[in-house]
Design a protein around this motif. Structure first.
Motif: not given
Length: 194
Positions: A44-45, A47-49, A51-52, A56, A59
């Motif tokens: 999850l971390f 994926d967030i990284l 995406s950021g 975006n 994703k």
């Protein structure tokens, strides 16, 4: 009469709490299933990284994480103190979106091997309560469907902290552990002590 009953109950409880089920040289083999692992959090971390960092443009969605399945072998190096070696397997999948268009699906396979220790606060022939820690290495294999190539999976150092574990039964028993790491927030199963 009441004093004798209370004294008998106290003597029985004292005997139960001081008897040793995990004596030096004994072994424990368990089959485990765990939920909500540190591997899921790592995924999850990441994926967030991603995406950021891509604004975006890349994703993920519809993330599915299966339980982690494993085998643990423990050996008592002293009364109540055990060392362990274990192996765990977990699968996850998620959809990949590029510019809000679904490009495919990523399937992850994680294999973790670890070494650790635990200490039994209470160790009777029928009930055990314990805490422990372990460190492991997680190997990651990623397969993508769709336009993107499969990325080479990397390995990473992983861990397990068991805040509280319970084992109920004699030679064959059920157990549950609460903690966090590659075995999950909740890890449960059956074990055989010999």
């Amino acid at each position: 009469m009441k004093k004798r009953l209370l004294l008998s109950i106290f003597a029985l409880l004292s005997f139960i709490l001081t008897s040793q089920a995990q004596e030096k040289g004994s072994s424990d083999l368990s089959v485990n299933i765990g939920f909500a692992t540190s591997t899921e959090l790592s995924n999850l971390f990441t994926d967030i990284l991603v995406s950021g960092l891509t604004g975006n443009q890349i994703k993920t969605g519809d993330i599915k994480a299966g339980p982690t399945l494993g085998i643990t072998y423990r050996y008592a190096i002293a009364n109540r103190w055990m060392v362990q070696a274990d192996g765990f397997y977990q699968k996850m999948s998620q959809d990949i979106y590029v510019n809000n268009t679904k490009e495919g699906k990523a399937n992850y396979t994680y294999i973790t091997v670890g070494l650790g220790t635990d200490y039994r606060y209470i160790s009777t022939n029928f009930f055990q309560m314990y805490s422990g820690v372990a460190v492991g290495y997680t190997s990651e294999n990623i397969k993508n469907s769709g336009a993107q190539n499969s990325a080479n999976g990397d390995g990473f150092i992983n861990y397990q902290v068991n805040a509280l574990g319970f084992r109920v039964g004699k030679s064959f028993a059920a157990f549950a552990e609460l903690g966090f790491g590659y075995k999950g927030i909740v890890n449960t199963g059956v074990s055989y002590q010999f």
